[in-house]
Design an enzyme around this catalytic site. Structure first.
Site, mmCIF file in Angstrom:
data_model
loop_
_atom_site.group_PDB
_atom_site.id
_atom_site.type_symbol
_atom_site.label_atom_id
_atom_site.label_comp_id
_atom_site.label_asym_id
_atom_site.label_seq_id
_atom_site.Cartn_x
_atom_site.Cartn_y
_atom_site.Cartn_z
ATOM 1 N N GLY A 1 0.841 -1.197 0.000
ATOM 2 C CA GLY A 1 0.000 0.000 0.000
ATOM 3 C C GLY A 1 0.874 1.244 0.000
ATOM 4 N N PHE A 2 1.681 1.368 1.033
ATOM 5 C CA PHE A 2 2.609 2.488 1.183
ATOM 6 C C PHE A 2 1.876 3.832 1.236
ATOM 7 C CE2 PHE A 2 4.409 -0.855 -1.594
ATOM 8 C CZ PHE A 2 5.154 -1.492 -0.621
ATOM 9 N N LYS B 1 6.547 2.467 19.268
ATOM 10 C CA LYS B 1 6.354 3.730 18.540
ATOM 11 C C LYS B 1 5.971 3.523 17.075
ATOM 12 C CE LYS B 1 9.410 6.636 21.339
ATOM 13 N NZ LYS B 1 10.701 7.334 21.389
ATOM 14 N N GLY B 2 6.220 2.328 16.556
ATOM 15 C CA GLY B 2 5.901 2.107 15.140
ATOM 16 C C GLY B 2 7.137 2.297 14.278
ATOM 17 N N GLU C 1 7.639 4.059 8.913
ATOM 18 C CA GLU C 1 8.228 5.194 8.186
ATOM 19 C C GLU C 1 9.678 5.466 8.568
ATOM 20 O OE1 GLU C 1 5.196 6.242 6.660
ATOM 21 O OE2 GLU C 1 4.115 5.106 8.168
ATOM 22 N N ASN D 1 8.441 -7.710 17.084
ATOM 23 C CA ASN D 1 8.951 -8.901 16.403
ATOM 24 C C ASN D 1 10.180 -8.496 15.596
ATOM 25 O OD1 ASN D 1 9.503 -10.967 14.563
ATOM 26 N ND2 ASN D 1 7.357 -11.532 14.319
#
Lengths: 745, 339, 167
Positions: free
Chosen positions: A246-247, A708-709, A712, A638
């Site tokens: 998707g991006f 935090k993800g 990006e 992970n």
């Protein structure tokens, strides 16, 4: 078994075997019975109106069933708000097939539906469209005078506009010992996931639809379609278990969805519509952006003045914005700051978040500018950044919730061997090639959103957790399963994560690196509620096996509730279900972030990239021979899949610096390299040694996972590090990206 | 993407007559370019005559004069990996392997490679003006994006380049193209096979209507000891050349006895200048000597803005590739520059 | 196992026979149907992916008579009598091909869309004995794009199989 048997462990992807054997089905791969095929026709002019559509030749093709266009379509609503999806920027969203007006080149104007894909495609080529053309303006560079502030809306809440000025930039800049002024430019870029946008709509009768859609938000597509066609929300089910990348391109429902559903409803048939690759260049994209930086520093390397201005394209009908200029002062605590971000509306489609939106653009200018200043001052680029290290975010006057950027610098530099870098003035040669080393910082704001999930413990001893969220390849499926397994002390095999289906609890669109935090926290909350229910049942089971134990006295381990102080006392979860008359136990929970607490902090993931390039001295051909990116993004759920996310980000950075760009012909008003032959993504032969470090970072503010993800952050520091390395190798600073063959001759 | 009829050719003569008698009949071999063009609505065959059953066109065989005959239907990969080609014409082998991808080279044939059409953005967009596709409609590349475009031999009507790699090596090797048509068989020297756009950019080559390529014949001189192909492009593989150079040298006693240099990516055909090769004869193979040759090869080169860099890049590539040819082991996969 | 073939017939259709994943399959297809669309739409073998339909991404790679080719640039009628191996014929979830297992172990994919093409391409390359060095393998695998950026993991997986780690 400790409490984190799964979280933090390098688990392989649960769906891996399905993906490597071709069993994973994507949106265009549901071969339902009596399927009709739609092919989209796009405008070949840039601005004007359709005066006539001659259907005769198209209709003569055997197998053509129907042709839809603005004069032959089902009723569409007339209010902008109805077309607003979950990611719509302020403005008036585009309405496919709504009227005769053409607002951008490649606008979808008709759908040909036929019994076969080939008949639809052939007939689409025969549709004869007559236009009345008007003059257009697609060129950012010659329309800068029209730049204006973006409109405010929901989008500007999540992606804030730049803060106001601090101190007195002009005076400080004039008095600075070292100054650098940069003018940066990159063209539009298109997401180009390898899967083409596609929708298969199954017409179930009674106004009910099952829709297989390529999307980053099943709920978003469901809402959008229901609103547009006046369908009951419950009657529209959107399914997307596998999404071929998707991006950001799937953050908004794309037009093939509207056209496919329109045809299915009108014809009462199952319909599939797939875009072709050229059509993948006719919607959202990373906006062409011009940036102007002026940074000033003292002789001892203290940044005193920051001016960063960005001017970006948007459409005539929506104000897409991104965070381009806010990060310099978050990273580097200068006292005199002037930031500005403006839009230029053009006859092009509205841009759309594309992996590391804003950040990858802005940091390219910021970090290149930083290196130029360091070079002027004769200070090592890493040392220069350390001298300007922000312990606190002065731009917002807030502490960081956590920030291990210094450790990213240290570990990254050590792994890379940064100390061997030579100053730019010294030539570093290896055979026919000049060698250069460059580095860059990276930052990505942590976004907090509410999310919802449900959890069910079944009679056969399985935990089923559910969310409407998608997995575009990030590893969400596996990671959510891990989170749920830990919460109930179960092995991965006992947990089933149901996702990618709008029937499941509502999820925000999957973007902005927030999915793990948002949905992971919701799953944790749902599982906790489920634990509580299971525990309450166990408390009242025959014989009171747990005695007077309180919730804090037990652990959930190996499918049982176990007394902490005496692990021999345990109640298996299947016994709890038996006690519940064999009925499964369910819990559903929303996780609402504590905005008041969060707002007291600046919350961001950080990274540092270190890059080596080789530049053929005679021919100017560039190769990124090796790179290390060190990431501080809180807890890593992970490491196996997270490493891949960062590697992918690094490849995107290479691509942004050296390869990809959509070429706009300003005379014709259109993009002209709309294929994967001439829109250059890097190939295997371009990608060399890449290394990833996850720096330990503890954060108990951002969310209870402390994550935090990472979607990006891997992109952002890579491209500027490459530009800086090329400068280090050659002494040439390129400010128009991508750097192309010929730029270094 | 129109509908068409399809038939399998049973003999060369039958194939030729099947195409000759159809208004929009076309041969199909590998199909890698034809099917692409058809899907972009750029060609509209009414009948495709499939050549793949013609086993007589599928052989690589030795010629009595010491040369080699490459059947038109042999795939690019089969040619590149053929032991005789690798041994005697390594320049051709390496050049082929620098083109397209393994998958495409497995399908694409030698004959088809010669007939590749340009990759100009505007040619490929049916909605754009293009003199090559739609004579008289104009050439937007001249004032638009022309990074890929010609610096030599172009005309005011067309600045497209011919994209084949293989043909660049064939030009350096002075191959001969053998064809059969309704009027019988003939041979065309590779230098005369492709043409410059002039006032008729729609015509890529000198093949007559209904003529079929049957083989490509290589003369005995293969430059096996001193050769190199250098391909410069926007990524290391799977991209067309911005500039490419095929160089073959014969060296005796430290002096060049025979030289061939052909350029790709710069013109509407592989670019050779005999004077540039002649000037090298009896000279030592030095960067200075190749620079002199480069000046002659690039005499009169013109840039159109985005492609200005090609003139200097080509000059440097000619020099570099000359030096690479001295030691072919410096060549790298994808014809990347030597390390 | 392919499902029974259902074809929307056309007067210009041709009878063709393909040996697909070891199974003799007879089709009636019009000449303008690509091998890719025949596999996906007519034989329900959707493991072979359509990423560009123009020979520019490699997602549609299948192995035809031993050679990897792009099924999007091939007409189905041209392959009458050919042996075609698609990703479904490389291995199954219960019996993975070593390269499929390596792809899982090395996390050589993210979204999974380019994966069948990468694997078919890699298997054919290894079977042909091409690609001596890592650099050559990268060059010979460059016909398969990966937008997720799994490139290093893909090449690691192939090299692991090539170096005999999965024997």
């Amino acid at each position: 078994m400790n409490e984190h048997e799964q979280i933090g462990q390098p688990r392989r992807r649960i769906e891996g075997a399905r993906k490597v054997t071709g069993q994973a089905k994507y949106a265009a791969e549901y071969n339902v019975p009596d399927l009709l095929y739609g092919y989209i026709v796009n405008s070949t002019i840039t601005r004007g109106r359709i005066t006539a559509i001659d259907e005769a030749a198209a209709r003569s093709v055997a197998g053509v069933v129907e042709i839809f266009h603005h004069e032959r379509r089902s009723k569409l609503p007339g209010f902008d708000v109805i077309y607003s999806d979950m990611d719509a920027p302020p403005g008036s969203p585009f309405r496919p097939l709504y009227d005769a007006n053409i607002r951008f080149n490649g606008q979808p104007i008709a759908l040909v539906v036929a019994e076969t894909f080939e008949a639809a495609r052939y007939a689409a080529s025969l549709l004869n469209i007559h236009y009345e053309e008007e003059s257009f303006d697609v060129d950012l560079l010659t329309n800068l005078a029209r730049a204006r502030k973006p409109s405010k809306g929901l989008a500007t809440l999540i992606k804030p506009l730049p803060p106001g000025p601090r101190g007195d930039f002009e005076t400080a800049y004039a008095q600075a010992d070292a100054r650098f002024e940069g003018h940066f430019h990159h063209g539009s870029q298109h997401h180009n996931p390898l899967e083409l946008f596609a929708t298969t709509t199954v017409y179930e009768g009674d106004g009910k639809l099952t829709i297989y859609d390529k999307t980053q938000g099943t709920t978003n597509s469901q809402l959008y379609v229901s609103n547009l066609f006046g369908l009951s929300f419950r009657d529209v089910r959107v399914i997307a278990p596998f999404v071929g990348g998707g991006f950001g391109s799937g953050l908004r429902p794309q037009y093939q969805l509207v056209l496919c559903v329109m045809a299915a409803l009108q014809l009462r048939r199952n319909v599939r519509v797939v875009m072709d690759r050229a059509q993948m260049f006719t919607f959202g994209h990373r906006p062409e952006t011009i940036q102007h930086t002026r940074f000033g520093a003292t002789a001892d390397g203290k940044l005193t003045a920051i001016n960063h201005v960005a001017l970006a394209e948007t459409s005539r009908f929506e104000d897409y914005n991104e965070v381009v200029v806010n990060h310099a002062n978050m990273l580097y605590p200068a006292d005199n700051v002037a930031l500005d971000y403006k839009l230029v509306p053009l006859d092009r489609f509205t841009p759309l978040d594309m992996r590391a939106p804003g950040g990858s653009t802005g940091m390219l200018a910021i970090e290149t500018t930083m290196d130029q200043l360091a070079d002027q001052l004769g200070i090592d680029p890493l040392e220069f950044r350390l001298r300007n290290y922000a312990e606190r975010d002065v731009s917002a006057d807030k502490p960081y919730s956590s920030k291990e950027l210094r450790e990213c610098y240290r570990q990254g530099a050590e792994r890379f061997g940064w100390s061997e870098r030579k100053p730019t003035a010294e030539v570093n040669r290896r055979g026919n090639r000049l060698v250069g080393h460059g580095m860059s910082s990276g930052i990505w704001d942590v976004i907090a959103l509410p999310g919802k999930a449900s959890a069910e413990f079944t009679a056969d001893g399985k935990l089923i957790v559910s969310s409407a969220v998608t997995d575009n390849g990030q590893g969400t499926y596996t990671v959510m399963t891990q989170i749920a397994a830990d919460e109930l002390g179960l092995p991965l095999e006992a947990v089933s994560f149901q996702y990618g289906d709008s029937r499941h609890p509502l999820s925000p669109i999957q973007g902005g690196s927030y999915t793990t935090a948002v949905i992971g926290s919701a799953i944790k909350a749902a599982c906790r509620a489920l634990r509580s229910k299971l525990f309450k049942l166990a408390q009242i089971m025959d014989g009171f096996p747990l005695g007077d134990a309180l919730p804090e006295d037990v652990r959930f381990v190996d499918g049982a509730i176990v007394l902490k102080k005496d692990p021999f006392i345990r109640v298996s979860l299947t016994d709890v279900i038996a006690f519940n008359h064999g009925k499964s136990v369910t819990a559903s929970k929303s996780n609402i972030p504590n905005i008041f607490r969060l707002k007291q902090y600046t919350r961001a993931a950080h990274a540092a990239s270190f890059v080596e390039v080789e530049v053929d001295e005679q021919l100017g051909i560039i190769n990124v021979t090796r790179a290390v990116t060190a990431v501080a993004a809180g807890a890593i759920m992970n490491p196996h899949t997270a490493r891949s996310q960062i590697l992918g980000g690094m490849v995107w950075g290479i691509s942004m610096a050296l390869h990809e760009e959509t070429l706009l012909d300003v005379n014709l008003g259109k993009y002209i390299n709309t294929d994967l032959g001439e829109y250059h993504l890097p190939v295997h032969a371009d990608i060399h040694d890449l290394d990833v470090i996850f720096v330990e970072e503890h954060d108990d503010v951002i969310n209870e996972l402390g994550a935090k993800g990472i979607g990006e952050i891997g992109v952002i520091s890579m491209a500027p590090a490459i530009v800086n390395a090329v400068y280090n190798a050659t002494g040439k600073l390129v400010q128009v990206f991508p750097i192309k063959v010929g730029d270094l001759l | 993407m129109n509908n068409f009829n399809y038939t399998k050719a049973e003999s060369i003569d039958q194939a030729v007559s099947a195409v000759a008698t159809q208004s929009e009949g076309q041969f199909i071999a590998g199909g890698t370019n034809l099917i692409d063009l058809w899907k972009y609505d750029l060609t509209h065959p009414e009948m495709l005559v499939d050549l793949n059953g013609l086993s007589e066109l599928k052989a690589i065989s030795e010629l009595p004069d010491g040369g080699l005959r490459l059947g038109a239907l042999v795939s690019n990969n089969a040619t590149a990996y053929h032991p005789l080609v690798q041994e005697r014409y390594p320049l051709l082998s390496r050049t082929i392997l620098a083109g397209a991808t393994a998958q495409i080279r497995n399908s694409a044939t030698n004959g088809g490679n010669l007939l590749q059409r340009t990759r100009c953005y505007y040619f490929y967009d049916a909605a754009s003006p293009c003199n090559k596709r739609n004579p008289g409609s104009g050439c937007p590349a001249i004032t638009g994006h022309n990074r890929l475009h010609a610096i030599l031999g172009e005309s005011e009507h067309c600045i497209a380049v011919y994209p084949s790699d293989m043909s660049v090596a064939l030009a350096a090797l002075e191959a001969t193209v053998r064809v059969t048509g309704p009027e019988g068989a003939r041979e065309i020297p590779i230098a005369d096979f492709h043409r410059l756009p002039g006032a008729e950019p729609a015509r890529d080559n000198t093949l007559g209507a209904g003529e079929l390529i049957t083989s490509i014949d290589l003369p005995s001189t293969g430059f096996a000891d001193h050769h190199s192909y250098l391909k410069l492009r926007d990524r290391n593989s799977y991209a067309f050349a911005l500039v490419s150079v095929a160089t073959g040298l014969e060296i005796e006693g430290g002096r060049i006895r025979n030289a061939r240099i052909a350029l790709g990516g710069v013109a509407h055909k592989p670019w050779r200048v005999p004077a540039a090769e002649a000037i090298l004869v009896d000279k030592a193979p030095t960067p200075e000597a190749f620079a002199e040759a480069a000046d002659l090869l690039l005499a009169g080169a013109t840039g159109y803005g985005h492609n200005d860099f090609k003139i200097e890049l080509a000059r440097r590539a000619i020099i570099r590739n000359g030096m690479m040819a001295l030691d072919p082991s410096t060549q790298r996969p994808g014809a990347q520059p030597s390390l | 196992m392919p499902k029974p073939v259902t074809i929307r017939d056309n007067p210009s259709s041709h009878h063709i026979t393909l040996q697909v994943n070891g199974l003799e399959t007879t089709l009636r297809v019009p000449p303008w149907v690509s091998l890719l669309d025949a596999l996906r739409d007519h034989l329900d073998l959707t493991g072979t992916k359509k990423g560009c339909d123009h020979g520019q991404c490699g997602a549609c790679t299948v192995i035809c008579d031993g050679d990897r080719i792009l099924s999007c640039l091939t007409l189905a009628v041209m392959k009458d009598g050919a042996r075609v191996t698609t990703i479904e014929g490389i291995g199954t979830e219960d019996r993975l091909h070593p390269l499929q297992q390596a792809f899982i172990d090395y996390d050589a994919f993210q979204c999974g869309y380019c994966t069948p093409g990468q694997i078919c391409s890699g298997v054919a390359m290894l079977d042909a004995g091409h690609g001596e060095s890592r650099e050559e393998v990268k060059d010979l695998m460059s016909g398969n794009l990966c937008r997720c950026g799994a490139n290093t993991n893909i090449i690691d997986a192939i090299m692991a199989v090539k170096e005999g780690k999965y024997e």
